[in-house]
Design an enzyme around this catalytic site. Structure first.
Site, mmCIF file in Angstrom:
data_model
loop_
_atom_site.group_PDB
_atom_site.id
_atom_site.type_symbol
_atom_site.label_atom_id
_atom_site.label_comp_id
_atom_site.label_asym_id
_atom_site.label_seq_id
_atom_site.Cartn_x
_atom_site.Cartn_y
_atom_site.Cartn_z
ATOM 1 N N GLU A 178 51.251 31.045 62.641
ATOM 2 C CA GLU A 178 51.723 32.425 62.536
ATOM 3 C C GLU A 178 50.563 33.368 62.849
ATOM 4 O O GLU A 178 49.404 33.053 62.556
ATOM 5 C CB GLU A 178 52.198 32.692 61.103
ATOM 6 N N ASP A 179 50.880 34.548 63.394
ATOM 7 C CA ASP A 179 49.856 35.555 63.646
ATOM 8 C C ASP A 179 49.361 36.180 62.346
ATOM 9 O O ASP A 179 48.177 36.257 62.082
ATOM 10 C CB ASP A 179 50.389 36.633 64.605
ATOM 11 N N ARG A 215 49.850 44.299 72.116
ATOM 12 C CA ARG A 215 49.655 42.860 71.921
ATOM 13 C C ARG A 215 48.452 42.357 72.715
ATOM 14 O O ARG A 215 47.771 41.427 72.302
ATOM 15 C CB ARG A 215 50.876 42.076 72.420
ATOM 16 N N LYS A 247 47.481 39.196 55.094
ATOM 17 C CA LYS A 247 47.506 40.455 54.327
ATOM 18 C C LYS A 247 48.141 40.105 52.978
ATOM 19 O O LYS A 247 49.360 40.133 52.841
ATOM 20 C CB LYS A 247 48.354 41.514 55.045
ATOM 21 N N LYS A 287 56.736 36.479 69.064
ATOM 22 C CA LYS A 287 55.747 36.583 70.114
ATOM 23 C C LYS A 287 54.325 36.664 69.560
ATOM 24 O O LYS A 287 53.347 36.379 70.257
ATOM 25 C CB LYS A 287 55.993 37.856 70.943
ATOM 26 N N GLY A 288 54.183 37.088 68.312
ATOM 27 C CA GLY A 288 52.869 37.448 67.791
ATOM 28 C C GLY A 288 51.819 36.360 67.862
ATOM 29 O O GLY A 288 50.649 36.631 68.106
ATOM 30 N N ASP A 345 52.475 38.924 55.779
ATOM 31 C CA ASP A 345 52.447 40.144 54.969
ATOM 32 C C ASP A 345 53.281 39.896 53.718
ATOM 33 O O ASP A 345 52.776 39.402 52.719
ATOM 34 C CB ASP A 345 52.980 41.306 55.815
ATOM 35 N N ASP A 405 51.897 43.596 67.666
ATOM 36 C CA ASP A 405 52.341 44.782 68.397
ATOM 37 C C ASP A 405 52.723 45.929 67.474
ATOM 38 O O ASP A 405 52.983 45.747 66.285
ATOM 39 C CB ASP A 405 53.575 44.451 69.236
ATOM 40 N N PHE A 421 48.723 48.556 58.737
ATOM 41 C CA PHE A 421 49.450 48.006 59.885
ATOM 42 C C PHE A 421 48.429 47.817 61.004
ATOM 43 O O PHE A 421 47.719 48.748 61.376
ATOM 44 C CB PHE A 421 50.572 48.953 60.311
ATOM 45 N N VAL A 422 48.341 46.608 61.513
ATOM 46 C CA VAL A 422 47.293 46.276 62.482
ATOM 47 C C VAL A 422 47.913 45.829 63.806
ATOM 48 O O VAL A 422 49.057 45.366 63.832
ATOM 49 C CB VAL A 422 46.364 45.177 61.925
#
Ligand code: IMP
Length: 187
Positions: free
Chosen positions: A106-107, A172, A138, A44-45, A110, A166, A159-160
């Site tokens: 992609e959002d 979100r 990141k 969903k990101g 990491d 989310d 963590f963002v």
């Protein structure tokens, strides 16, 4: 808990994100002039960035001739802030991508495992080209060296949330990228 109480600071404002997306659209358009492009958003990101990116692409002159849009759904985090390392494909794309110029959106990247999984899944389907675009990078905890062709903004090692990202399915819909207060994670 309200969103306002939970947020420690804004990392990137709505306008900084919009500027990064228009820059990305310019870079992508330059690479596919007059060619069809298939954009695959990773839900969903990446919902927000994908929608804003394809709209921005339509405003760039001399860009792709056509833009097809599709989505896949993957899950790697569950409800925690640490990736399980195991990527699950919950919904595949609907169309055949063989012979197409494919752009995965992609959002955030990491450890890189999600993008690596997607690249290997999609490259096995013989696209003409396969590129990846990531709004937030990141680069601090990579477990695999995965190529990213278009990077929007480099996020801090935290963590963002917001702009599609989310924590436990909340946040979100924040229109900017934020860092949460530490107590939120122990609630
Ligand atoms: P990776 O597999 O560790 O590269 O992580 C990719 C996925 O994990 C992203 O598509 C996000 O859904 C999620 N993710 C990674 N970092 C964050 C974060 O800081 N906040 C929210 N989700 C994140």
């Amino acid at each position: 808990m309200t969103y306002e109480q939970a947020i420690a600071r804004t990392l990137f404002s709505t306008s900084e994100i919009a500027a990064a997306i228009s820059r990305l659209a310019g870079e992508i358009a330059r690479d596919f002039p007059g060619q069809p492009l298939t954009v695959l958003g990773v839900l969903k990101g990446a919902l927000y960035v994908t929608v804003d990116l394809v709209r921005a692409l339509s405003r760039v002159p001399d860009g792709p001739s056509t833009v097809e849009l599709d989505f896949l759904v993957v899950s790697s985090y569950g409800n925690s802030t640490r990736s399980s390392g195991e990527v699950r494909l919950l919904k595949d794309v609907g169309e055949n991508i063989a012979g197409k110029n494919v752009l995965v959106v992609e959002d955030i990247v990491d450890n890189g495992l999600t993008l690596q999984y997607l690249r290997s899944l999609l490259s096995g389907r013989a696209p003409k080209t396969l590129r990846s675009c990531v709004l937030f990078d990141k680069p601090y905890n990579r477990r695999v060296d995965v190529p990213i062709d278009y990077v929007g903004l480099v996020a801090p090692d935290a963590f963002v949330v917001g702009y599609g990202l989310d924590y436990g399915e909340s946040f979100r819909n924040l229109p900017y990228l934020a860092q949460l207060r530490p107590w939120v994670f122990s609630e």
